[in-house]
Design a protein around this motif. Structure first.
Motif, mmCIF file in Angstrom:
data_model
loop_
_atom_site.group_PDB
_atom_site.id
_atom_site.type_symbol
_atom_site.label_atom_id
_atom_site.label_comp_id
_atom_site.label_asym_id
_atom_site.label_seq_id
_atom_site.Cartn_x
_atom_site.Cartn_y
_atom_site.Cartn_z
ATOM 1 N N LEU A 118 0.136 12.289 5.622
ATOM 2 C CA LEU A 118 0.669 12.904 4.408
ATOM 3 C C LEU A 118 0.179 12.186 3.152
ATOM 4 N N ALA A 119 -0.168 10.906 3.303
ATOM 5 C CA ALA A 119 -0.690 10.130 2.180
ATOM 6 C C ALA A 119 -2.192 10.325 2.007
ATOM 7 N N GLY A 120 -2.820 11.119 2.889
ATOM 8 C CA GLY A 120 -4.238 11.385 2.779
ATOM 9 C C GLY A 120 -5.124 10.390 3.508
ATOM 10 N N GLU A 121 -4.530 9.460 4.263
ATOM 11 C CA GLU A 121 -5.302 8.462 5.003
ATOM 12 C C GLU A 121 -5.813 9.054 6.312
ATOM 13 N N VAL A 163 0.976 5.679 15.152
ATOM 14 C CA VAL A 163 0.574 7.005 14.713
ATOM 15 C C VAL A 163 1.743 7.921 14.996
ATOM 16 N N THR A 164 2.268 8.590 13.972
ATOM 17 C CA THR A 164 3.384 9.499 14.200
ATOM 18 C C THR A 164 2.968 10.921 13.855
ATOM 19 N N VAL A 165 3.543 11.849 14.598
ATOM 20 C CA VAL A 165 3.246 13.262 14.396
ATOM 21 C C VAL A 165 4.570 14.001 14.253
ATOM 22 N N ALA A 166 4.770 14.616 13.092
ATOM 23 C CA ALA A 166 5.965 15.434 12.843
ATOM 24 C C ALA A 166 5.693 16.834 13.382
ATOM 25 N N LEU A 167 6.462 17.232 14.378
ATOM 26 C CA LEU A 167 6.262 18.514 15.047
ATOM 27 C C LEU A 167 7.135 19.599 14.432
ATOM 28 N N SER A 168 6.521 20.672 13.985
ATOM 29 C CA SER A 168 7.250 21.834 13.460
ATOM 30 C C SER A 168 8.387 21.443 12.525
ATOM 31 N N LYS A 173 9.877 14.542 1.721
ATOM 32 C CA LYS A 173 11.247 14.345 1.223
ATOM 33 C C LYS A 173 12.138 13.756 2.308
ATOM 34 N N TYR A 174 11.959 14.208 3.535
ATOM 35 C CA TYR A 174 12.737 13.675 4.660
ATOM 36 C C TYR A 174 12.451 12.177 4.831
ATOM 37 N N LEU A 175 11.179 11.811 4.792
ATOM 38 C CA LEU A 175 10.798 10.404 4.938
ATOM 39 C C LEU A 175 11.360 9.560 3.798
ATOM 40 N N GLN A 176 11.280 10.076 2.571
ATOM 41 C CA GLN A 176 11.815 9.348 1.423
ATOM 42 C C GLN A 176 13.322 9.181 1.521
ATOM 43 N N HIS A 177 14.006 10.242 1.918
ATOM 44 C CA HIS A 177 15.460 10.201 2.032
ATOM 45 C C HIS A 177 15.916 9.133 3.030
ATOM 46 N N HIS A 178 15.175 9.007 4.128
ATOM 47 C CA HIS A 178 15.542 8.036 5.163
ATOM 48 C C HIS A 178 14.842 6.695 4.982
ATOM 49 N N GLU A 179 14.021 6.589 3.940
ATOM 50 C CA GLU A 179 13.305 5.358 3.604
ATOM 51 C C GLU A 179 12.399 4.882 4.743
ATOM 52 N N TYR A 180 11.702 5.830 5.399
ATOM 53 C CA TYR A 180 10.743 5.499 6.441
ATOM 54 C C TYR A 180 9.386 5.270 5.803
ATOM 55 N N ASP A 181 8.702 4.218 6.253
ATOM 56 C CA ASP A 181 7.396 3.880 5.705
ATOM 57 C C ASP A 181 6.250 4.187 6.661
ATOM 58 N N PHE A 182 6.557 4.673 7.866
ATOM 59 C CA PHE A 182 5.461 4.941 8.797
ATOM 60 C C PHE A 182 4.647 6.151 8.342
ATOM 61 N N ASP A 183 3.352 6.100 8.675
ATOM 62 C CA ASP A 183 2.443 7.198 8.331
ATOM 63 C C ASP A 183 2.706 8.382 9.249
ATOM 64 N N VAL A 184 2.511 9.584 8.718
ATOM 65 C CA VAL A 184 2.822 10.802 9.465
ATOM 66 C C VAL A 184 1.687 11.808 9.340
#
Length: 165
Positions: free
Chosen positions: A47-50, A92-97, A106-117
């Motif tokens: 999501l960060a373009g990496e 490496v994380t993959v958000a499914l559907s 927004k979900y990642l920000q709300h939960h303060e997760y820093d892992f790449d998706v």
């Protein structure tokens, strides 16, 4: 009193062993169709373009691969563990559907997760990898799946699998 405590301890140990056996049996059953040797490609942009290329990343080191979803109730217990692991190990994380990129961000920000998706909005990667349960957690090294588990797992459980890979 001592007798009662010993009896409870014995029952707890039996329960934990039974739960461990059932969890292992479920993982074996769920993983019967799962690719182990010639794993599908897992490449794309976060999501960060990496850029992410699992084959390249897993050369000579174990990588945690985490298939999850923002609608998955069990994932809400496992994601903090993955977030913590991502500080020390390649993940490496993959958000499914889970919706469009903005919704996942927004979900990642709300939960303060820093892992790449990598956002798998249409479940294409999930289908390629034959993911049937969220969360699904893999340890991949040298392009091979070394460990596979589904459902709830703990930080010591994943760490132990990483150490054995």
């Amino acid at each position: 009193m001592k007798q009662r405590l010993l009896s409870w301890t014995k029952q707890l140990v039996i329960f934990l062993l039974l739960a461990l056996f059932i969890a292992a049996a479920l993982d074996i059953w769920r993983g019967k169709d799962f690719p182990k040797d010639n794993v599908p490609a897992l490449a794309g942009a976060t999501l960060a373009g990496e850029p992410v290329d699992l084959a390249e990343l897993s050369k000579d080191q174990a990588v945690v691969v985490y298939f999850w979803a923002n609608w998955c109730s069990v994932c809400s217990f496992v994601s903090p563990t993955i977030d913590k692991l991502s500080e020390y190990y390649p993940v490496v994380t993959v958000a499914l559907s889970s919706g469009e990129d903005l919704r996942v961000k927004k979900y990642l920000q709300h939960h303060e997760y820093d892992f790449d998706v990598i956002n798998d909005e249409n479940y294409a990667l999930g289908n390629d990898w034959k993911v049937k349960v969220t969360p699904t957690i893999l340890i991949v090294k040298d392009g091979e799946v070394k460990w596979f588990t589904t459902g709830f797992t703990s930080l010591p459980g994943i760490w132990w699998r990483l150490m054995l890979s």
